[in-house]
Design a protein around this motif. Structure first.
Motif, PDB file in Angstrom:
ATOM      1  N   UNK A   1       4.228   5.361  -6.200  1.00  0.00           N
ATOM      2  CA  UNK A   1       4.484   5.045  -7.570  1.00  0.00           C
ATOM      3  C   UNK A   1       3.210   4.673  -8.391  1.00  0.00           C
ATOM      4  N   UNK A   2       2.421   4.321  -7.769  1.00  0.00           N
ATOM      5  CA  UNK A   2       1.035   3.946  -8.347  1.00  0.00           C
ATOM      6  C   UNK A   2       0.927   2.469  -9.517  1.00  0.00           C
ATOM      7  N   UNK A   3       1.982   2.106 -10.013  1.00  0.00           N
ATOM      8  CA  UNK A   3       2.193   1.050 -10.694  1.00  0.00           C
ATOM      9  C   UNK A   3       3.637   0.672 -10.851  1.00  0.00           C
TER      10      UNK A   3
ATOM     11  N   UNK B   1       4.714  -0.166 -13.861  1.00  0.00           N
ATOM     12  CA  UNK B   1       5.046   0.551 -15.017  1.00  0.00           C
ATOM     13  C   UNK B   1       5.196   2.120 -14.649  1.00  0.00           C
ATOM     14  N   UNK B   2       4.471   2.722 -14.091  1.00  0.00           N
ATOM     15  CA  UNK B   2       4.829   4.155 -13.762  1.00  0.00           C
ATOM     16  C   UNK B   2       6.411   4.281 -13.010  1.00  0.00           C
ATOM     17  N   UNK B   3       6.921   3.375 -12.199  1.00  0.00           N
ATOM     18  CA  UNK B   3       7.915   3.395 -11.869  1.00  0.00           C
ATOM     19  C   UNK B   3       9.231   3.282 -12.646  1.00  0.00           C
ATOM     20  N   UNK B   4       9.017   2.431 -13.779  1.00  0.00           N
ATOM     21  CA  UNK B   4       9.815   2.299 -14.884  1.00  0.00           C
ATOM     22  C   UNK B   4       9.775   3.640 -15.710  1.00  0.00           C
ATOM     23  N   UNK B   5       8.602   4.178 -16.066  1.00  0.00           N
ATOM     24  CA  UNK B   5       8.587   5.497 -16.608  1.00  0.00           C
ATOM     25  C   UNK B   5       9.335   6.581 -15.724  1.00  0.00           C
ATOM     26  N   UNK B   6       9.451   6.412 -14.561  1.00  0.00           N
ATOM     27  CA  UNK B   6       9.897   7.605 -13.812  1.00  0.00           C
ATOM     28  C   UNK B   6      11.418   7.307 -13.870  1.00  0.00           C
ATOM     29  N   UNK B   7      11.928   6.147 -13.881  1.00  0.00           N
ATOM     30  CA  UNK B   7      13.415   5.873 -14.018  1.00  0.00           C
ATOM     31  C   UNK B   7      13.742   6.466 -15.585  1.00  0.00           C
TER      32      UNK B   7
ATOM     33  N   UNK C   1       0.659  -1.310   0.024  1.00  0.00           N
ATOM     34  CA  UNK C   1       0.039   0.014  -0.074  1.00  0.00           C
ATOM     35  C   UNK C   1       0.941   1.157  -0.167  1.00  0.00           C
ATOM     36  N   UNK C   2       1.980   1.408   0.759  1.00  0.00           N
ATOM     37  CA  UNK C   2       2.944   2.451   0.748  1.00  0.00           C
ATOM     38  C   UNK C   2       3.652   2.540  -0.300  1.00  0.00           C
TER      39      UNK C   2
END
Length: 209
Positions: free
Chosen positions: A59-61, A63-69, A53-54
């Protein structure tokens, strides 16, 4: 999208942004070591010392984490390109400065760059479109410097599109061996790279002078 219970204010606070960026950095190391597809949410939670949950609050998801990188790398690369544009100078000097800026990003963010170069096909939809647009914007800046050198007569007759990709390949490949704490710094590599590349594209008459 924010998960239930995550306020807009908390997501925009400096503390939230700092924690999110720390998650991005830690996760980049995990993806670089294991690969994006082979890494699960549980492993990301363990690496970041967060519950699911945290983690999703930041990050939302996955893939969102991958996009952020990817955005982290492009933000740094584009900031360097902007510094070069503001500095001005001749096309040869601008190309050399672009190389130093790019190598500096590769040297400082080896895990992020590994993920950036290897895992971009996993981005989908708007995220994939955004990445392609930003990457193309940078490529155009390199091409513009090459075109300026062609127009000024400082570079020999060349195809800016093709030459830009030769230049990018030469610099991007260093992610395999240009590491923090290694024998060479980004500056150590940038100068000889610029000299090697320039000898291949400058006009022969210019070299003789």
């Amino acid at each position: 999208m924010p998960r239930a219970g995550a306020s807009t204010d908390s997501r925009r606070s400096p503390k939230w942004e700092a924690r999110r960026q720390a998650i991005v950095d830690t996760s980049a190391s995990v993806f670089a070591r294991q690969g994006y597809h082979a890494t699960g949410i549980t492993e990301l939670c363990d690496a970041n010392d967060l519950g699911k949950g945290a983690l999703y609050h930041y990050i939302g998801s996955k893939e969102e984490l991958l996009a952020a990188i990817h955005d982290r790398v492009m933000d740094e690369v584009m900031a360097g390109a902007e510094r070069v544009a503001q500095a001005g100078g001749s096309p040869p000097s601008q190309l050399a400065m672009l190389g130093e800026e790019l190598l500096d990003v590769i040297h400082r963010y080896p895990d992020h760059v590994w993920v950036f170069l290897h895992e971009f096909p996993a981005l989908t939809g708007e995220r994939a479109d955004r990445f392609r647009v930003r990457r193309r914007e940078y490529e155009r800046q390199v091409e513009a410097v090459l075109q300026a050198g062609l127009d000024s007569g400082e570079f020999r007759d060349l195809d800016p599109w093709l030459t830009a990709r030769a230049w990018l390949g030469m610099h991007n490949y260093t992610y395999l061996w240009l590491k923090p704490g290694g024998r060479l710094t980004a500056r150590d590599v940038a100068k000889p790279f610029a000299e090697i590349f320039m000898r291949g594209i400058e006009r022969p008459t210019r070299r003789r002078r």
